[in-house]
Each structure stands twice: as structure tokens, then as C-alpha cells.
Write a protein that holds these residues in place. Structure first.
Motif, PDB file in Angstrom:
ATOM      1  N   GLY A 192      -8.330  45.536 -26.212  1.00 14.54           N
ATOM      2  CA  GLY A 192      -9.628  46.088 -26.564  1.00 14.54           C
ATOM      3  C   GLY A 192      -9.703  46.818 -27.878  1.00 14.54           C
ATOM      4  O   GLY A 192     -10.699  47.500 -28.140  1.00 14.54           O
ATOM      5  N   GLN A 193      -8.693  46.660 -28.727  1.00 13.14           N
ATOM      6  CA  GLN A 193      -8.720  47.371 -29.999  1.00 13.14           C
ATOM      7  C   GLN A 193      -8.201  46.485 -31.128  1.00 13.14           C
ATOM      8  O   GLN A 193      -7.260  45.713 -30.940  1.00 13.14           O
ATOM      9  N   ILE A 194      -8.842  46.599 -32.292  1.00 10.92           N
ATOM     10  CA  ILE A 194      -8.393  45.917 -33.502  1.00 10.92           C
ATOM     11  C   ILE A 194      -8.278  46.983 -34.584  1.00 10.92           C
ATOM     12  O   ILE A 194      -9.274  47.566 -35.004  1.00 10.92           O
ATOM     13  N   SER A 195      -7.044  47.260 -35.015  1.00  9.37           N
ATOM     14  CA  SER A 195      -6.790  48.338 -35.965  1.00  9.37           C
ATOM     15  C   SER A 195      -6.450  47.769 -37.335  1.00  9.37           C
ATOM     16  O   SER A 195      -5.737  46.764 -37.440  1.00  9.37           O
ATOM     17  N   PHE A 196      -6.933  48.439 -38.369  1.00  5.54           N
ATOM     18  CA  PHE A 196      -6.633  47.994 -39.724  1.00  5.54           C
ATOM     19  C   PHE A 196      -6.698  49.182 -40.678  1.00  5.54           C
ATOM     20  O   PHE A 196      -7.271  50.226 -40.359  1.00  5.54           O
ATOM     21  N   ALA A 197      -6.083  49.015 -41.834  1.00  7.23           N
ATOM     22  CA  ALA A 197      -6.010  50.095 -42.811  1.00  7.23           C
ATOM     23  C   ALA A 197      -6.783  49.715 -44.059  1.00  7.23           C
ATOM     24  O   ALA A 197      -6.443  48.734 -44.724  1.00  7.23           O
ATOM     25  N   PRO A 198      -7.828  50.465 -44.379  1.00  7.08           N
ATOM     26  CA  PRO A 198      -8.534  50.235 -45.646  1.00  7.08           C
ATOM     27  C   PRO A 198      -7.662  50.632 -46.836  1.00  7.08           C
ATOM     28  O   PRO A 198      -6.572  51.187 -46.677  1.00  7.08           O
ATOM     29  N   LYS A 199      -8.164  50.344 -48.034  1.00  3.80           N
ATOM     30  CA  LYS A 199      -7.565  50.950 -49.221  1.00  3.80           C
ATOM     31  C   LYS A 199      -7.938  52.424 -49.171  1.00  3.80           C
ATOM     32  O   LYS A 199      -9.103  52.787 -49.330  1.00  3.80           O
ATOM     33  N   PHE A 200      -6.951  53.252 -48.901  1.00  2.62           N
ATOM     34  CA  PHE A 200      -7.215  54.643 -48.563  1.00  2.62           C
ATOM     35  C   PHE A 200      -8.036  55.375 -49.621  1.00  2.62           C
ATOM     36  O   PHE A 200      -8.909  56.188 -49.305  1.00  2.62           O
ATOM     37  N   GLU A 201      -7.766  55.088 -50.878  1.00  7.40           N
ATOM     38  CA  GLU A 201      -8.454  55.802 -51.952  1.00  7.40           C
ATOM     39  C   GLU A 201      -9.925  55.421 -52.056  1.00  7.40           C
ATOM     40  O   GLU A 201     -10.696  56.078 -52.764  1.00  7.40           O
ATOM     41  N   THR A 202     -10.362  54.371 -51.335  1.00  5.89           N
ATOM     42  CA  THR A 202     -11.769  53.942 -51.382  1.00  5.89           C
ATOM     43  C   THR A 202     -12.608  54.539 -50.267  1.00  5.89           C
ATOM     44  O   THR A 202     -13.822  54.312 -50.216  1.00  5.89           O
TER      45      THR A 202
END
Length: 348
Positions: A192-202
């Protein structure tokens, strides 16, 4: 009091036989602490034993922290040794071992270990979140959300509580898709979860936790308002819980403890906001943000970003747009490729 003997046995069978696909002779480590639900632990051990696997229950004193903050209270070397030699591991700890030193060492050394995070599981949760799930339909739905996410670049989140965040997805990082299965080596999580990492500085805007935060607060009584600039929480506003959370982040005296680590879609059709973070971060139509340590799966070249701890917070009833196309409207699925599958899962 409900005993749920039959239902719990069924859920434990699904966990061991369908999700782990345990085989006769496999060593199956079950970790728990003195805050864990022992009926869940014992039902799972019994189900593994019935398959012909070799269950090994490791019961620990409850630590006063989670992840590496739990290390001072853990028997690190013996626990690491057991996990390094195991075939499969389910974690029922309340003070979780995820990202602790034993977890980090075992996952690095044991390349065939199948780990499933089920922290804080109780009987009612296990029956509802594992035993009463249409896994094929949920898996198809989650895969479509994954496919949409991995292709997306510009994201925008809002919530009725006041979240308004924009960020750019980092398409070079892997995305964690949790369908609930742990039949392959690596770390796995409740469906039930989809995790992802954005470009942190954005990452910029306002982030409002109005569901739960764990640690240190669990289910919230009032929203926590945070101003985010280039991925860092620069201001925290709200009531007493907001002040406590701000103090908790500062108490580590580490800059990463005020930085965002990942975000996640929350899509379990049976999840409720209960104060148990594993369930809370799967409430349908919510989104979750991690703060602090960045695990290897979200790091370039699998090199983690260190922080002494990690916290997860929940934004309820999210509206979301990917490259200008709306996916959620205050928690309701509105993307044309997802609506029919959502209905089949009981989510109109």
C-alpha cells in the motif's frame, strides 16, 4: 475482547506462505520487543513451522529509540549474527530496528536475506491489513501508480490542512514499490505504499502534518505547520505538539534531522489512522514524508545519507498533480487509468 483465533491464523498463513513464500528448511527470524503483540508473533511462528521452515523468535527489551537511536539498548553482535545467517526476517518490533546497526550490517552482509517490515502489528491490524486484502488487484493498482510516478518530473501536493509543496522528482533514484511480498532478497514493506525521493534541493513550500508523526508523537491532536526551503525545514509552527516536534528534531544536533528524506503515496484500501505509523502511512489518499536518515534505496549509488534517526509524518486527504495532470483530489483517485481499479478495491 475479540479472540480472532481463526482469522489470525489465516493472516499468518498468508504472511508466511504467500508473501514470504517460505520453503521447508528455511531459517525464519521473527524479531519482537516487550511492547510487541505476542499473539501475532506466535501465530506467525506456528504458520512458519507448519510449512516446514525453522522459526526463530528473538524477543528484545524495548529500546527507547528507533533506528540507530536504538543501538545502545540492543545486543548488536548476537542479533546481527542471527540475521546474517537467516533466510527470511519479519520485524514485529515496536521500537523498530529498521536502519539500526544490526539491520544495516545484516542487509549488507546477507545478500539473500528477505526482510519484511511489520512493526507494531497487532491482531486486528494483521487480519485487516494482511488477511483481508485482494493482493492481485491492489498490486495492479500500485504498479500503475508506480509507472505514472517514475515517468513524472514536476510534482505538486496540496491538502485541506494547508500543505502546498512543489518539487522535481529525481528520476535517477529508485522507487520503492510495496506490494506486500517478500519472496525476493532485500527490504520489503506492508502493501500500500510507493516511496520515492525528490531532488531534495527542489522541495519548497509549506508541509502540514495533520495525521500522525512517529517518532516522537504518533497520532496528532493538532496540525504541525512547517516551512520548507530547498528540502530543509526552516520553521515549525502550531501548538504544543509542533513545539515538541521542533525540539525533537533539534535535540539530535545534526543538520540532516531537519531535512526531508523521501515522500510516499499511501494506498491501502483497509488502512485507518490509528497512531501506528506502519498503518498510518498507508491510509488511502494520504501522503507521507520522511525526515532524517535517507536509506540506501533512496540514495545515489546505494550510499545512504546518515542521520542519527528518522521520522515519518502523514498529510491527510492529499491533492496531487504530476506534470500538470491531477492524480488525487483530496484523497480521491481521479486519474483515468486508476479509477476502475480503485472501485474494485472499494474506493469510489
Amino acid at each position: 475482547m475479540f479472540l480472532y483465533e481463526y482469522e489470525l491464523a489465516n493472516a499468518a498463513t498468508i504472511l508466511t506462505k504467500e508473501l514470504f513464500k517460505l520453503k521447508p528448511g528455511e531459517t525464519f527470524v521473527i524479531t519482537a520487543d516487550t511492547e510487541s503483540n505476542l499473539r501475532v508473533v506466535n501465530a506467525t511462528a506456528a504458520a512458519a513451522h507448519a510449512i516446514g521452515a525453522k522459526p526463530m523468535v528473538v524477543l528484545l527489551a524495548s529500546p527507547l529509540g528507533v533506528s540507530e537511536a536504538a543501538d545502545p539498548m540492543l545486543p548488536i553482535e548476537p542479533l546481527t549474527a542471527a540475521l546474517t545467517k537467516a533466510d527470511a526476517w519479519v520485524e514485529f518490533n515496536n521500537g523498530w530496528l529498521l536502519y539500526s546497526t544490526p539491520y544495516n550490517k545484516a542487509m549488507k552482509a546477507n545478500k539473500t536475506l528477505r526482510y519484511l517490515n511489520m512493526v507494531g502489528m497487532n491482531e486486528e491490524m494483521m487480519i485487516r491489513l494482511i488477511g483481508r486484502v485482494n493482493y492481485p488487484v491492489l498490486g495492479e493498482f500500485l504498479q500503475k501508480v508506480y509507472d505514472i510516478t517514475i515517468k513524472g518530473k514536476d510534482f505538486r501536493f496540496t491538502t485541506p490542512a494547508g500543505t502546498h509543496l512543489q518539487f522535481v522528482n529525481d528520476q535517477e533514484r529508485r522507487i520503492s514499490l510495496s506490494k506486500g511480498y517478500a519472496e525476493k532478497p532485500g527490504s520489503h514493506f506492508l502493501a500500500g505504499q510507493i516511496s520515492f525521493a525528490p531532488k531534495f534541493e527542489t522541495i519548497n513550500g509549506t508541509l502540514v502534518f495533520d495525521g500522525a508523526v512517529d517518532p516522537p508523537l504518533r497520532k496528532l491532536e493538532e496540525p504541525i505547520y512547517m516551512t520548507v526551503e530547498k528540502g530543509e525545514i526552516v520553521k515549525v509552527e502550531g501548538g504544543s505538539e509542533a513545539r515538541e516536534y521542533d525540539r525533537w528534531m533539534n535535540s539530535w544536533n545534526h543538520p540532516q534531522m531537519r531535512r526531508l528524506a523521501h515522500t510516499a503515496w499511501s494506498f491501502h484500501p483497509n488502512a485507518k489512522l490509528t497512531g501506528n505509523i506502519v498503518e498510518d502511512e498507508r491510509v488511502w489518499g494520504a501522503t507521507e514524508w520522511g525526515i532524517g536518515a535517507v536509506g540506501p534505496i533512496f540514495s545515489h549509488e546505494d550510499i545512504p545519507i546518515y542521520a542519527p534517526s528518522h521520522s515519518d509524518g502523514i498529510c491527510m486527504n492529499t491533492s496531487a498533480w504530476i506534470d500538470g495532470k491531477q492524480l488525487l483530489d483530496e484523497g480521491k483517485v481521479v486519474h483515468k487509468d486508476l479509477i476502475e481499479l480503485a472501485k474494485r478495491l472499494g474506493k469510489e
